[in-house]
Write an enzyme that holds these catalytic residues in place. Structure first.
Site, PDB file in Angstrom:
ATOM      1  N   HIS A   1      86.929  20.074  19.092  1.00 35.10           N
ATOM      2  CA  HIS A   1      85.676  19.388  18.751  1.00 35.10           C
ATOM      3  C   HIS A   1      86.043  18.020  18.209  1.00 35.10           C
ATOM      4  O   HIS A   1      87.222  17.737  17.985  1.00 35.10           O
ATOM      5  CB  HIS A   1      84.904  20.198  17.692  1.00 35.10           C
TER       6      HIS A   1
ATOM      7  N   ASP B   1      93.215  30.014  21.964  1.00 35.10           N
ATOM      8  CA  ASP B   1      91.794  29.707  21.733  1.00 35.10           C
ATOM      9  C   ASP B   1      91.656  28.221  21.395  1.00 35.10           C
ATOM     10  O   ASP B   1      90.940  27.847  20.460  1.00 35.10           O
ATOM     11  CB  ASP B   1      91.193  30.578  20.627  1.00 35.10           C
TER      12      ASP B   1
HETATM   13  O1  DOR Z   1      85.764  29.228  17.199  1.00 36.31           O
HETATM   14  C1  DOR Z   1      85.299  29.341  18.323  1.00 36.31           C
HETATM   15  N1  DOR Z   1      85.140  28.264  19.124  1.00 36.31           N
HETATM   16  N2  DOR Z   1      84.918  30.550  18.771  1.00 36.31           N
HETATM   17  C2  DOR Z   1      84.261  30.695  19.928  1.00 36.31           C
HETATM   18  O2  DOR Z   1      83.951  31.797  20.293  1.00 36.31           O
HETATM   19  C3  DOR Z   1      83.877  29.525  20.733  1.00 36.31           C
HETATM   20  C4  DOR Z   1      84.812  28.435  20.492  1.00 36.31           C
HETATM   21  C5  DOR Z   1      84.323  27.136  21.073  1.00 36.31           C
HETATM   22  O3  DOR Z   1      83.994  27.101  22.251  1.00 36.31           O
HETATM   23  O4  DOR Z   1      84.311  26.123  20.351  1.00 36.31           O
HETATM   24 ZN    ZN Z   2      87.442  30.908  22.601  1.00 34.79          ZN
HETATM   25 ZN    ZN Z   3      85.737  33.653  21.099  1.00 34.20          ZN
END
Ligand code: DOR
Ligand code: ZN
Ligand code: ZN
Length: 446
Positions: A312, A308
């Site tokens: 950012h 994941d």
């Molecule tokens: O923590 C997260 N960041 N959860 C998500 O579902 C989206 C992801 C993002 O795209 O930054």
């Molecule tokens: Zn994600």
């Molecule tokens: Zn997610």
């Protein structure tokens, strides 16, 4: 004469060293003695694994490339030992139409250093049938952003698509439906609890309760009943609580085709890290307390690890807890963290292969990847099991230079990453390469 031969490879701890012969990007021989080849790499007894597959990355390209782009994201992948990534659709515009899918395909084909697949978003349901022809890795639904009616219609529509080619690893399974990947959090629970917690202030630790375990558990329960109703394959992204995993595994026993994923941050960190690192540990679903969270001993019951990787900027992360974006970059920390566990005897080489190579290839039906075998793509990661390090986000290839793992001591590092026979990372240095779409029989005209 082969193109490349990699000699003195250990395919597991304590096994005899072998030589891998590579021709046209494929592994063509696994032998004790080296075949003749134009080029030879001597890995001197290091561990060599199939290149890792990350089924869950957010490369932000197009639209949010100040956070990451396909070049920087794939450089982070190569640095972390990943040779394939499957990119999520929440870019700008989202990857939920034929046009945006093809546009992202074009961007990634130009810029990605590693091989890639693309998850499709789900918005206008009349697009599903056409999108399916272009072989998305899955249809991804953020359950926290949609209501039950939409969910039911989306399952129905995706389930109507039946012409996906057979699973490369299971040739008996002809004409399967596309896969649905789910971010499972119930929007009503999230809304109510967030409202309540916002009244309490803006301490980062409140975030864990703004999206409590119950949000995930109810959402997973809901999705399982839909999976059953439609006999639909479902993959649960970033499962974060013990109860969620129990629900999934109970449903699996009844024969449903359901799979589970865990992130390294949910595996190794608890909600106390929100106190310690504030927004740098903010992610959805949030980190859980010790009572609810999953641990290394639960890994045997989980299908894959997905990073994941959700980059950012530090500027965005400086906002208050309710306004900073959720997400943690993970591509460059995952393998060193797992190798540290391997060195401590808590997991095996087999676990790493199952969770990050074999199962991702099987679940997302990625041809020729995930295994070191004759005929497979020569996607490899060479590992120095003795190399010690300290997680330092300043050294990330990702644009996103923060990590709640900052300062963690690691033992074991990927030192070489090879994609279809091409070296893309050598001792931390990134080498240019043309990544390819993994569902390669897709013919796209640009
Ligand atoms: O923590 C997260 N960041 N959860 C998500 O579902 C989206 C992801 C993002 O795209 O930054
Ligand atoms: Zn994600
Ligand atoms: Zn997610």
């Amino acid at each position: 004469m082969l193109d490349l031969c990699i000699i003195n490879c250990k395919l597991d701890i304590g096994t005899e060293e072998v030589c891998l012969g590579i021709e046209d990007g494929k592994i063509v021989s696994i032998k004790k003695l080296p075949p003749s080849a134009s080029e030879t790499i001597d890995v001197k007894g290091k561990l060599v694994l199939p290149g890792l597959i990350d089924a869950h990355v957010h490369f932000r390209d197009p639209g949010l490339t100040f956070k990451e782009d396909f070049f920087s994201g794939s450089a982070a992948a190569a640095a972390g030992g990943f040779t394939t990534v499957l990119d999520m659709p929440n870019t700008v515009p989202p990857t939920n139409t034929l046009q945006t899918f093809l546009e992202k395909h074009k961007i990634a084909s130009k810029r990605s250093l590693v091989d890639f697949g693309l998850h499709a978003g789900v918005a206008d349901l009349s697009n599903i049938k056409d999108l399916a022809k272009y072989k998305p890795a899955s249809f991804k639904i953020f359950m926290d952003l949609v209501d039950d009616n939409f969910l039911m219609d989306a399952f129905g529509k995706i389930n109507e698509v039946k012409d996906v080619p057979p699973n490369v690893h299971d040739l008996n399974e002809v004409g399967v439906h596309p896969l649905i990947s789910l971010h499972a959090e119930d929007p009503d629970v999230v809304e109510q609890c967030t409202k309540k917690m916002k009244k309490e202030g803006s301490n980062p630790e409140l975030y864990a309760q703004a999206r409590p375990p119950q949000a995930e558990i109810e959402s997973i329960r809901n999705a399982i009943s839909l999976a059953e109703k439609f006999n639909q394959r479902v993959h649960f992204c970033h499962v974060s609580t013990k109860k969620s995993l129990k629900l999934i595994n109970t449903a699996k026993k009844t024969g449903l085709k359901i799979t589970s994923e865990i992130t390294p941050h949910h595996l190794f960190l608890d909600s106390d890290y929100l106190k310690k690192y504030g927004n740098l540990a903010k992610t959805n679903p949030p980190l859980r307390d010790d009572k609810n969270r999953l641990k290394i001993e639960d890994l045997s019951q989980i299908d894959i690890i997905g990073t994941d990787h959700a980059p950012h900027t530090l500027e965005e992360k400086k906002k208050d807890i309710w306004n900073a974006p959720p997400g943690i970059p993970g591509l460059e920390t995952t393998l060193p963290l797992l190798l540290t566990q391997l060195n401590q005897g808590k997991i095996s080489v087999g676990d790493i292969k199952r969770l990050l190579c074999e199962n991702p290839a099987k679940i997302f039906k990625i041809p020729n990847k995930g295994f070191i075998d004759e005929g497979m793509d020569a996607d490899l990661v060479v590992i120095d099991l003795k190399m010690e390090g300290v997680v330092d986000p300043d050294n990330f290839k990702s644009k996103s230079k923060y990590s709640p793992f900052k300062g963690f001591k690691t033992k074991g590092m990927p030192v070489m990453t090879i994609v279809r026979g091409n070296l893309v990372m050598d001792n931390g240095e990134i080498i240019d390469n043309h990544g390819k779409f993994v569902y390669s029989d897709l013919e796209v005209e640009h």
